[in-house]
Motif scaffolding. Structure first.
Motif, PDB file in Angstrom:
ATOM      1  N   SER A  47       1.066  -1.271  -0.042  1.00 34.43           N
ATOM      2  CA  SER A  47       0.062  -0.439   0.002  1.00 34.43           C
ATOM      3  C   SER A  47       0.840   1.510  -0.145  1.00 34.43           C
ATOM      4  O   SER A  47       1.768   1.256   0.774  1.00 34.43           O
ATOM      5  CB  SER A  47      -1.052  -0.027   1.545  1.00 34.43           C
ATOM      6  OG  SER A  47      -1.601   1.402   1.259  1.00 34.43           O
ATOM      7  N   PRO A  48       0.757   2.448  -0.690  1.00 40.09           N
ATOM      8  CA  PRO A  48       0.960   3.341  -0.535  1.00 40.09           C
ATOM      9  C   PRO A  48       1.232   4.080   0.725  1.00 40.09           C
ATOM     10  O   PRO A  48       0.601   4.196   1.012  1.00 40.09           O
ATOM     11  CB  PRO A  48       0.849   4.691  -1.664  1.00 40.09           C
ATOM     12  CG  PRO A  48      -0.247   3.171  -2.562  1.00 40.09           C
ATOM     13  CD  PRO A  48      -0.697   2.303  -1.688  1.00 40.09           C
ATOM     14  N   LYS A  49       2.277   4.966   0.497  1.00 40.00           N
ATOM     15  CA  LYS A  49       1.933   5.699   1.638  1.00 40.00           C
ATOM     16  C   LYS A  49       1.182   6.816   1.707  1.00 40.00           C
ATOM     17  O   LYS A  49       1.570   8.040   1.359  1.00 40.00           O
ATOM     18  CB  LYS A  49       3.560   6.187   2.479  1.00 40.00           C
ATOM     19  CG  LYS A  49       4.115   4.720   2.415  1.00 40.00           C
ATOM     20  CD  LYS A  49       6.048   5.140   3.436  1.00 40.00           C
ATOM     21  CE  LYS A  49       6.868   4.316   4.154  1.00 40.00           C
ATOM     22  NZ  LYS A  49       8.189   4.433   3.445  1.00 40.00           N
ATOM     23  N   SER A  50       0.137   6.690   1.893  1.00 35.20           N
ATOM     24  CA  SER A  50      -0.450   8.272   2.418  1.00 35.20           C
ATOM     25  C   SER A  50      -1.002   8.799   2.979  1.00 35.20           C
ATOM     26  O   SER A  50      -0.957  10.275   2.275  1.00 35.20           O
ATOM     27  CB  SER A  50      -2.436   7.354   2.524  1.00 35.20           C
ATOM     28  OG  SER A  50      -2.087   6.989   3.271  1.00 35.20           O
ATOM     29  N   SER A  51       0.248   9.061   3.708  1.00 33.17           N
ATOM     30  CA  SER A  51       0.295  10.407   4.850  1.00 33.17           C
ATOM     31  C   SER A  51       1.321  10.809   3.671  1.00 33.17           C
ATOM     32  O   SER A  51       1.323  12.441   3.819  1.00 33.17           O
ATOM     33  CB  SER A  51       0.709  10.104   6.127  1.00 33.17           C
ATOM     34  OG  SER A  51       2.229   8.718   6.024  1.00 33.17           O
ATOM     35  N   ASN A  52       2.021  10.883   2.718  1.00 29.56           N
ATOM     36  CA  ASN A  52       2.988  11.528   2.009  1.00 29.56           C
ATOM     37  C   ASN A  52       2.184  12.515   1.247  1.00 29.56           C
ATOM     38  O   ASN A  52       2.806  13.814   0.319  1.00 29.56           O
ATOM     39  CB  ASN A  52       4.369  10.599   1.442  1.00 29.56           C
ATOM     40  CG  ASN A  52       4.669   9.993   2.596  1.00 29.56           C
ATOM     41  OD1 ASN A  52       5.293  11.012   3.762  1.00 29.56           O
ATOM     42  ND2 ASN A  52       5.556   9.051   2.378  1.00 29.56           N
ATOM     43  N   TYR A  53       1.137  12.163   1.380  1.00 32.90           N
ATOM     44  CA  TYR A  53      -0.155  12.347  -0.142  1.00 32.90           C
ATOM     45  C   TYR A  53      -1.176  13.134   0.361  1.00 32.90           C
ATOM     46  O   TYR A  53      -2.658  12.987   0.277  1.00 32.90           O
ATOM     47  CB  TYR A  53       0.129  11.688  -1.485  1.00 32.90           C
ATOM     48  CG  TYR A  53       1.183  11.259  -2.099  1.00 32.90           C
ATOM     49  CD1 TYR A  53       1.894  11.890  -3.533  1.00 32.90           C
ATOM     50  CD2 TYR A  53       1.695   9.975  -1.594  1.00 32.90           C
ATOM     51  CE1 TYR A  53       2.797  11.896  -3.115  1.00 32.90           C
ATOM     52  CE2 TYR A  53       2.917   9.774  -2.265  1.00 32.90           C
ATOM     53  CZ  TYR A  53       3.819  10.159  -2.878  1.00 32.90           C
ATOM     54  OH  TYR A  53       4.541   9.767  -3.933  1.00 32.90           O
ATOM     55  N   PRO A  54      -1.239  13.811   1.136  1.00 35.93           N
ATOM     56  CA  PRO A  54      -2.737  14.194   1.950  1.00 35.93           C
ATOM     57  C   PRO A  54      -3.411  14.906   1.360  1.00 35.93           C
ATOM     58  O   PRO A  54      -4.526  15.411   1.316  1.00 35.93           O
ATOM     59  CB  PRO A  54      -1.630  14.884   3.199  1.00 35.93           C
ATOM     60  CG  PRO A  54      -0.612  15.852   2.773  1.00 35.93           C
ATOM     61  CD  PRO A  54      -0.152  15.084   1.854  1.00 35.93           C
ATOM     62  N   HIS A  55      -3.255  16.091   0.514  1.00 34.27           N
ATOM     63  CA  HIS A  55      -4.187  15.960  -0.851  1.00 34.27           C
ATOM     64  C   HIS A  55      -4.913  15.173  -2.313  1.00 34.27           C
ATOM     65  O   HIS A  55      -5.382  15.569  -2.433  1.00 34.27           O
ATOM     66  CB  HIS A  55      -3.308  17.088  -1.538  1.00 34.27           C
ATOM     67  CG  HIS A  55      -2.126  16.470  -2.140  1.00 34.27           C
ATOM     68  ND1 HIS A  55      -1.246  16.515  -1.057  1.00 34.27           N
ATOM     69  CD2 HIS A  55      -1.712  16.261  -3.533  1.00 34.27           C
ATOM     70  CE1 HIS A  55       0.738  16.105  -1.832  1.00 34.27           C
ATOM     71  NE2 HIS A  55      -0.423  16.123  -2.713  1.00 34.27           N
ATOM     72  N   PHE A  56      -4.364  13.404  -1.850  1.00 32.13           N
ATOM     73  CA  PHE A  56      -5.089  12.657  -1.951  1.00 32.13           C
ATOM     74  C   PHE A  56      -5.461  11.586  -1.273  1.00 32.13           C
ATOM     75  O   PHE A  56      -5.647  11.592  -0.632  1.00 32.13           O
ATOM     76  CB  PHE A  56      -4.449  11.636  -3.228  1.00 32.13           C
ATOM     77  CG  PHE A  56      -2.936  12.239  -3.612  1.00 32.13           C
ATOM     78  CD1 PHE A  56      -3.014  13.035  -4.569  1.00 32.13           C
ATOM     79  CD2 PHE A  56      -1.819  11.763  -4.563  1.00 32.13           C
ATOM     80  CE1 PHE A  56      -2.067  13.812  -5.453  1.00 32.13           C
ATOM     81  CE2 PHE A  56      -0.821  12.254  -5.312  1.00 32.13           C
ATOM     82  CZ  PHE A  56      -1.146  13.369  -5.976  1.00 32.13           C
ATOM     83  N   THR A  57      -7.156  11.203  -2.401  1.00 36.62           N
ATOM     84  CA  THR A  57      -7.830  10.418  -1.726  1.00 36.62           C
ATOM     85  C   THR A  57      -7.572   8.711  -2.223  1.00 36.62           C
ATOM     86  O   THR A  57      -7.119   8.797  -3.481  1.00 36.62           O
ATOM     87  CB  THR A  57      -9.711  10.725  -1.806  1.00 36.62           C
ATOM     88  OG1 THR A  57      -9.344  11.718  -1.936  1.00 36.62           O
ATOM     89  CG2 THR A  57     -10.140  10.022  -1.424  1.00 36.62           C
ATOM     90  N   PHE A  58      -7.386   7.843  -0.721  1.00 38.43           N
ATOM     91  CA  PHE A  58      -6.666   6.905  -1.073  1.00 38.43           C
ATOM     92  C   PHE A  58      -8.003   5.744  -0.433  1.00 38.43           C
ATOM     93  O   PHE A  58      -8.038   6.163   0.480  1.00 38.43           O
ATOM     94  CB  PHE A  58      -5.597   6.771  -0.152  1.00 38.43           C
ATOM     95  CG  PHE A  58      -3.810   6.954  -1.040  1.00 38.43           C
ATOM     96  CD1 PHE A  58      -3.193   6.071  -1.475  1.00 38.43           C
ATOM     97  CD2 PHE A  58      -4.073   8.742  -0.587  1.00 38.43           C
ATOM     98  CE1 PHE A  58      -2.010   7.052  -1.981  1.00 38.43           C
ATOM     99  CE2 PHE A  58      -2.349   9.053  -1.256  1.00 38.43           C
ATOM    100  CZ  PHE A  58      -2.028   8.342  -1.313  1.00 38.43           C
TER     101      PHE A  58
END
Length: 456
Positions: A47-58
């Motif tokens: 799973s990608p590290k969603s915390s590094n991309y707060p502007h995306f919806t995961f």
């Protein structure tokens, strides 16, 4: 920057392998910077590290991979399993998103999926949703895949030992030994998979390529003939958005401090990516070769680099590790911030497996290569590095031997041959920088891609 895509949502679906996740998230960031809303549907595995991309919806979907992971021994089996089993979870997720998007007045324009996830074309068609295919490797390697049916008829697949050096007239400058290979134990299944991937790119609404015009000009022309759909050549992605924050592995930044102590162009950086592995004997030969080369080196020795072992640290012969790092001559880390390493003035060469991300990053930083491809289309890329762009040496010996390693490191790092490669790769670096500037070929292709998405 003008926010052309404001109010338009895009769904991106990466293949869950490090070398595929990086460019997909780079592309997502490029499109986000142009105003599009980004939704990443992803597997729970890697799973990608969603915390590094707060502007995306995961949004995670069930993948079933953990139940069978022990029985999947190679990347080909992994991709085959995924393409057979994940259509229903993806379709259900897209249905919910399309319904929610209608309620929130933000339309979902399309799905962008990795070309190896060929099942996504059928899912998109069933929902009448446009699909753009992302090709994360070289244009040349995709042309090799499109030629598989002809190569099979001519007897080049499976590869015969007696024909390894035979030139493939349909794919110059490739030889039979350079053809992509994933599963030599079952050529029929491999050809079926490759055929499905190619055939499901052709009916897509367009294909996005992480390359640039000056690097693969003739290959792009052939690609346009083979795949008569819109082609968007917007690479190198990482020149528009760096990939460091999408690494699945923890980076050891102490190597940058070590590099700061080394003379310019003196260090050979050695990394074989996140998947490739070798047997213990080959690992030891590489270690002795680096130790005896008298060249400063930075070596990434990650977990799983040696076959059959998931140990963080490999078993080193007595005294070898101490010899390698004595006097600060060598630096060994478990994972490195590769783009930053290649951009460092101390780095003068890159010993690589020739994954496409690594190859592009090396070219874009003007670093010549020592090529040791492992599997898949890496052999195609290595052949282009050594014989088309002429910015690297191809280690083609069957078994690595310490003395041969020393000889080739010195050719790359110290001799006139290596200096000429350094001049050629510096020229390619300049062309890559021109391509992504305003008015450059990649910049203009990105504008075409944005217009294409907005037309859906």
């Amino acid at each position: 920057m003008e926010q052309k895509g404001r109010g338009v949502g895009l769904v991106l679906f990466p293949c869950p392998l490090q070398g595929h996740i990086n460019p997909m998230l780079q592309l997502a960031s490029i499109l986000y910077s142009n105003g599009f809303s980004i939704i990443i549907i992803h597997t729970q595995f890697n799973s990608p590290k969603s915390s590094n991309y707060p502007h995306f919806t995961f949004i995670p979907i069930p993948d079933g991979i953990s139940d069978v992971l022990d029985s999947i021994s190679d990347g080909f089996a992994f991709l085959s399993f995924f393409n057979v089993n994940r259509a229903v979870p993806l379709r259900d997720c897209l249905l919910r998103l399309l319904s929610d998007g209608a309620k929130e007045a933000e339309r979902i324009a399309c799905i962008i999926s990795d070309s190896v996830m060929h099942f996504t074309q059928g899912v998109a068609d069933s929902l009448k949703l446009p699909r753009l295919a992302l090709r994360v490797s070289s244009t040349a390697s995709f042309l090799a895949f499109t030629a598989f049916p002809v190569l099979r008829l001519k007897g080049y697949r499976p590869v015969s030992d007696s024909e390894l050096e035979t030139e493939v007239s349909e794919l110059p400058p490739l030889r039979v030994k350079d053809l992509p290979a994933y599963n030599m134990d079952n050529i029929e299944k491999e050809c079926q998979f490759v055929g499905s991937m190619v055939n499901h790119v052709k009916p897509s609404s367009g294909v996005i390529l992480n390359t640039f015009h000056h690097l693969e000009e003739s290959e792009l022309a052939k690609f346009g003939q083979e795949v008569p759909i819109p082609i968007f050549t917007i690479g190198p992605f990482h020149k528009l958005f760096p990939a460091s924050s999408s690494s699945l592995l923890s980076q050891d930044r102490s190597c940058i401090t070590w590099l700061d102590t080394q003379p310019p162009n003196s260090v050979i950086y050695v990394s074989f990516g996140s998947v490739a592995s070798m047997d213990e004997a080959e690992f030891v030969e590489i270690a002795w070769g680096l130790a005896n080369s008298e060249c400063p080196f930075l070596w990434v020795v990650r977990s799983g680099l040696v076959h059959g072992s998931d140990r963080i640290e490999p078993v080193w012969p007595d005294g070898l590790l101490e010899l390698m790092i004595s006097g600060g001559k060598g630096c060994i880390v478990k994972w490195a911030p590769q783009q930053e390493v290649l951009a460092h003035p101390a780095v003068g060469g890159f010993w690589t497996h020739n994954g496409w991300n690594s190859t592009l990053e090396s070219i874009c930083e003007g670093v010549p290569m020592l090529c040791r491809p492992c599997f898949g289309d890496q052999k195609v890329i290595a052949r282009y590095v050594s014989h088309v762009w002429r910015v690297g040496l191809h280690l083609e010996i069957n078994r690595l031997e310490g003395g041969e390693i020393v000889r080739n490191i010195r050719r790359l790092m110290d001799e006139k041959e290596g200096e000429e490669m350094r001049e050629r790769v510096a020229s390619l670096k300049e062309k890559a920088e021109v391509c992504v500037r305003k008015g450059g070929s990649s910049y203009e292709s990105l504008q075409d891609l944005i217009a294409r998405i907005l037309s859906f």
